[in-house]
Motif scaffolding. Structure first.
Motif, PDB file in Angstrom:
ATOM      1  N   PRO A  94     -15.385 -45.596   1.822  1.00  0.00           N
ATOM      2  CA  PRO A  94     -14.662 -44.576   1.059  1.00  0.00           C
ATOM      3  C   PRO A  94     -13.317 -45.116   0.567  1.00  0.00           C
ATOM      4  O   PRO A  94     -12.680 -45.932   1.224  1.00  0.00           O
ATOM      5  CB  PRO A  94     -14.446 -43.441   2.052  1.00  0.00           C
ATOM      6  N   ILE A  95     -12.911 -44.640  -0.597  1.00  0.00           N
ATOM      7  CA  ILE A  95     -11.640 -45.008  -1.221  1.00  0.00           C
ATOM      8  C   ILE A  95     -10.666 -43.848  -1.027  1.00  0.00           C
ATOM      9  O   ILE A  95     -11.042 -42.688  -1.203  1.00  0.00           O
ATOM     10  CB  ILE A  95     -11.858 -45.253  -2.737  1.00  0.00           C
ATOM     11  N   ASP A  96      -9.415 -44.159  -0.667  1.00  0.00           N
ATOM     12  CA  ASP A  96      -8.400 -43.112  -0.541  1.00  0.00           C
ATOM     13  C   ASP A  96      -7.834 -42.776  -1.917  1.00  0.00           C
ATOM     14  O   ASP A  96      -7.515 -43.665  -2.709  1.00  0.00           O
ATOM     15  CB  ASP A  96      -7.263 -43.565   0.378  1.00  0.00           C
ATOM     16  N   ILE A  97      -7.706 -41.476  -2.192  1.00  0.00           N
ATOM     17  CA  ILE A  97      -7.129 -41.002  -3.445  1.00  0.00           C
ATOM     18  C   ILE A  97      -5.767 -40.402  -3.109  1.00  0.00           C
ATOM     19  O   ILE A  97      -5.656 -39.521  -2.254  1.00  0.00           O
ATOM     20  CB  ILE A  97      -8.048 -39.951  -4.109  1.00  0.00           C
ATOM     21  N   LEU A  98      -4.739 -40.902  -3.785  1.00  0.00           N
ATOM     22  CA  LEU A  98      -3.369 -40.477  -3.522  1.00  0.00           C
ATOM     23  C   LEU A  98      -2.801 -39.775  -4.746  1.00  0.00           C
ATOM     24  O   LEU A  98      -3.076 -40.162  -5.874  1.00  0.00           O
ATOM     25  CB  LEU A  98      -2.485 -41.690  -3.198  1.00  0.00           C
ATOM     26  N   VAL A  99      -2.000 -38.739  -4.521  1.00  0.00           N
ATOM     27  CA  VAL A  99      -1.250 -38.086  -5.585  1.00  0.00           C
ATOM     28  C   VAL A  99       0.218 -38.206  -5.214  1.00  0.00           C
ATOM     29  O   VAL A  99       0.627 -37.767  -4.137  1.00  0.00           O
ATOM     30  CB  VAL A  99      -1.656 -36.610  -5.757  1.00  0.00           C
ATOM     31  N   ASN A 100       0.980 -38.853  -6.091  1.00  0.00           N
ATOM     32  CA  ASN A 100       2.393 -39.154  -5.807  1.00  0.00           C
ATOM     33  C   ASN A 100       2.542 -39.823  -4.437  1.00  0.00           C
ATOM     34  O   ASN A 100       3.396 -39.468  -3.640  1.00  0.00           O
ATOM     35  CB  ASN A 100       3.260 -37.909  -5.906  1.00  0.00           C
ATOM     36  N   ASN A 101       1.665 -40.785  -4.174  1.00  0.00           N
ATOM     37  CA  ASN A 101       1.655 -41.582  -2.931  1.00  0.00           C
ATOM     38  C   ASN A 101       1.377 -40.772  -1.670  1.00  0.00           C
ATOM     39  O   ASN A 101       1.642 -41.231  -0.571  1.00  0.00           O
ATOM     40  CB  ASN A 101       2.964 -42.372  -2.777  1.00  0.00           C
ATOM     41  N   LYS A 102       0.829 -39.586  -1.810  1.00  0.00           N
ATOM     42  CA  LYS A 102       0.430 -38.768  -0.659  1.00  0.00           C
ATOM     43  C   LYS A 102      -1.089 -38.630  -0.679  1.00  0.00           C
ATOM     44  O   LYS A 102      -1.689 -38.381  -1.719  1.00  0.00           O
ATOM     45  CB  LYS A 102       1.076 -37.390  -0.715  1.00  0.00           C
ATOM     46  N   PHE A 103      -1.702 -38.758   0.496  1.00  0.00           N
ATOM     47  CA  PHE A 103      -3.154 -38.682   0.607  1.00  0.00           C
ATOM     48  C   PHE A 103      -3.655 -37.319   0.145  1.00  0.00           C
ATOM     49  O   PHE A 103      -3.153 -36.284   0.571  1.00  0.00           O
ATOM     50  CB  PHE A 103      -3.576 -38.941   2.058  1.00  0.00           C
ATOM     51  N   LEU A 104      -4.655 -37.323  -0.749  1.00  0.00           N
ATOM     52  CA  LEU A 104      -5.268 -36.088  -1.222  1.00  0.00           C
ATOM     53  C   LEU A 104      -6.735 -36.007  -0.827  1.00  0.00           C
ATOM     54  O   LEU A 104      -7.211 -34.964  -0.388  1.00  0.00           O
ATOM     55  CB  LEU A 104      -5.174 -35.974  -2.746  1.00  0.00           C
ATOM     56  N   ALA A 105      -7.466 -37.125  -0.983  1.00  0.00           N
ATOM     57  CA  ALA A 105      -8.912 -37.058  -0.804  1.00  0.00           C
ATOM     58  C   ALA A 105      -9.487 -38.450  -0.573  1.00  0.00           C
ATOM     59  O   ALA A 105      -8.783 -39.452  -0.664  1.00  0.00           O
ATOM     60  CB  ALA A 105      -9.552 -36.432  -2.045  1.00  0.00           C
ATOM     61  N   ARG A 106     -10.786 -38.463  -0.280  1.00  0.00           N
ATOM     62  CA  ARG A 106     -11.551 -39.717  -0.215  1.00  0.00           C
ATOM     63  C   ARG A 106     -12.631 -39.635  -1.275  1.00  0.00           C
ATOM     64  O   ARG A 106     -13.067 -38.552  -1.657  1.00  0.00           O
ATOM     65  CB  ARG A 106     -12.173 -39.900   1.160  1.00  0.00           C
ATOM     66  N   GLY A 107     -13.059 -40.799  -1.734  1.00  0.00           N
ATOM     67  CA  GLY A 107     -14.078 -40.810  -2.761  1.00  0.00           C
ATOM     68  C   GLY A 107     -14.854 -42.106  -2.772  1.00  0.00           C
ATOM     69  O   GLY A 107     -14.619 -42.994  -1.956  1.00  0.00           O
ATOM     70  N   GLU A 108     -15.782 -42.183  -3.713  1.00  0.00           N
ATOM     71  CA  GLU A 108     -16.613 -43.370  -3.890  1.00  0.00           C
ATOM     72  C   GLU A 108     -16.436 -43.886  -5.306  1.00  0.00           C
ATOM     73  O   GLU A 108     -16.335 -43.103  -6.251  1.00  0.00           O
ATOM     74  CB  GLU A 108     -18.085 -43.024  -3.661  1.00  0.00           C
ATOM     75  N   VAL A 109     -16.426 -45.205  -5.446  1.00  0.00           N
ATOM     76  CA  VAL A 109     -16.300 -45.829  -6.760  1.00  0.00           C
ATOM     77  C   VAL A 109     -17.607 -45.662  -7.530  1.00  0.00           C
ATOM     78  O   VAL A 109     -18.686 -45.841  -6.968  1.00  0.00           O
ATOM     79  CB  VAL A 109     -15.962 -47.331  -6.620  1.00  0.00           C
TER      80      VAL A 109
END
Length: 106
Positions: free
Chosen positions: A72-87
């Motif tokens: 899983p890839i970490d998704i950040l918004v303004n350098n804060k963790f928001l979600a995990r995802g797949e490429v």
């Protein structure tokens, strides 16, 4: 109550909270916020290196990351963790991320 029911209960409460925030009354109050740009990043992985190693890096060198293909890839918004995802590949030309897990916000 089993874990599955607990998860559904939490999901239902989160859905109600989101619906309340997206209602027309709240929408007018938040309209000013919708146009504020935020930085969205996908963190493919991390590496720790000594400065001497970084200074030796050149074109064609490979930096090994701490994740494997399919992790899983970490998704950040303004350098804060928001979600995990797949490429994923989009139209054989671009890459994107499918969000598979969204962080619970308190």
């Amino acid at each position: 109550m089993n874990k599955e029911n607990e998860a559904l209960d939490v999901f239902d409460k989160d859905a109600v909270a989101v619906n309340n925030l997206t209602s027309p009354e709240h929408s007018r109050n938040f309209d000013v916020l919708y146009d504020i740009p935020v930085s969205v990043s996908a963190l493919l992985g991390r590496a720790t290196m000594q400065i001497s190693q970084v200074l030796k890096l050149g074109k064609g060198d490979i930096v090994e990351l701490d994740k494997k293909i399919g992790d899983p890839i970490d998704i950040l918004v303004n350098n804060k963790f928001l979600a995990r995802g797949e490429v994923v590949v989009i139209d054989e030309k671009k890459i994107g991320i499918i969000m598979t897990e969204v962080s619970k916000r308190n």
